[in-house]
Write an enzyme that holds these catalytic residues in place. Structure first.
Site, PDB file in Angstrom:
ATOM      1  N   CYS A  79      34.451  39.516  55.222  1.00  0.00           N
ATOM      2  CA  CYS A  79      35.793  39.084  55.634  1.00  0.00           C
ATOM      3  C   CYS A  79      35.808  38.595  57.084  1.00  0.00           C
ATOM      4  CB  CYS A  79      36.772  40.217  55.368  1.00  0.00           C
ATOM      5  SG  CYS A  79      38.447  39.637  55.163  1.00  0.00           S
ATOM      6  N   HIS A 168      35.876  42.653  50.226  1.00  0.00           N
ATOM      7  CA  HIS A 168      35.402  43.878  50.874  1.00  0.00           C
ATOM      8  C   HIS A 168      34.655  44.773  49.890  1.00  0.00           C
ATOM      9  CE1 HIS A 168      37.706  43.714  54.726  1.00  0.00           C
ATOM     10  NE2 HIS A 168      38.485  42.943  54.017  1.00  0.00           N
ATOM     11  N   GLU A 170      32.813  47.164  50.486  1.00  0.00           N
ATOM     12  CA  GLU A 170      32.785  48.546  51.003  1.00  0.00           C
ATOM     13  C   GLU A 170      34.035  49.341  50.604  1.00  0.00           C
ATOM     14  OE1 GLU A 170      33.598  45.899  52.653  1.00  0.00           O
ATOM     15  OE2 GLU A 170      35.127  46.356  54.145  1.00  0.00           O
TER      16      GLU A 170
END
Ligand code: GLN
Length: 186
Positions: A79, A168, A170
């Site tokens: 991002c 994302h 994560e």
């Protein structure tokens, strides 16, 4: 293998949890003296790219990190991290500009600013993708390759040692994108 996670701002802790789950040694890179610690790869997290760019410059981290990226150290930008690596970004100057991609920031507009979808990523498989006020890649050039698209917009790409996702990984449970990155380090 040790991975440094840029921890000036944004979603850096979540990358650490991912690497913990994969039993990979990591530390948070916050200041110039952290560069003295040995590391094999770098993660640039999501957050606010303009703020991160400014802090990188102020803290004297910008030039040494850019040098390492250009020398081939594996780097993974999610991002805002993607924006930091892009050569072409609208209205933004303080970014590494090491990857042949053109990026549109906050590209999905207010209504679609944040959303979740499952899509295919080349070399990884079908994965969950969480977008938060995300950029997308308008175009790749040179040696940059497209790894994923969502609704015809490019959302993941790789150029040699540099991997980027507009989403994302994560923030989901799935560790496969991080595993893909770790393969790039070996
Ligand atoms: N919109 C942010 C930027 O331009 C990126 C958003 C994010 O990292 N979640 O930096």
């Amino acid at each position: 293998m040790t991975v440094a996670i840029l921890a000036l701002q944004g979603a850096f802790a979540e990358h650490g949890y991912m690497l913990d789950r994969l039993s990979v040694d990591h530390f948070e890179l916050r200041q110039k003296k952290d560069l003295e610690r040995p590391f094999d790869a770098l993660i640039l997290p999501g957050g606010e790219s303009t703020v991160m760019g400014k802090l990188l410059l102020e803290l004297g981290l910008f030039a040494p990190l850019r040098e390492r990226i250009l020398s081939g150290m594996p780097v993974f930008g999610t991002c805002a991290g993607l924006i930091l690596l892009a050569k072409n970004v609208e209205h933004d100057k303080s970014h590494f500009a090491t990857m042949d991609i053109s990026v549109k920031r906050n590209a999905y507009g207010r209504q679609l600013g944040s959303f979740y979808i499952e899509e295919e990523m080349q070399g990884v498989g079908r994965i969950p993708m969480t977008f938060i006020r995300a950029p997308y890649i308008e175009a790749v050039s040179g040696n940059a390759e497209i790894l994923a698209t969502v609704n015809k917009k490019i959302v993941a790409a790789r150029e040699g040692n540099q991997l980027v996702t507009a989403f994302h990984p994560e923030l989901n449970d799935d560790t496969r994108v991080h595993e893909y990155f770790l393969q790039m380090i070996k």
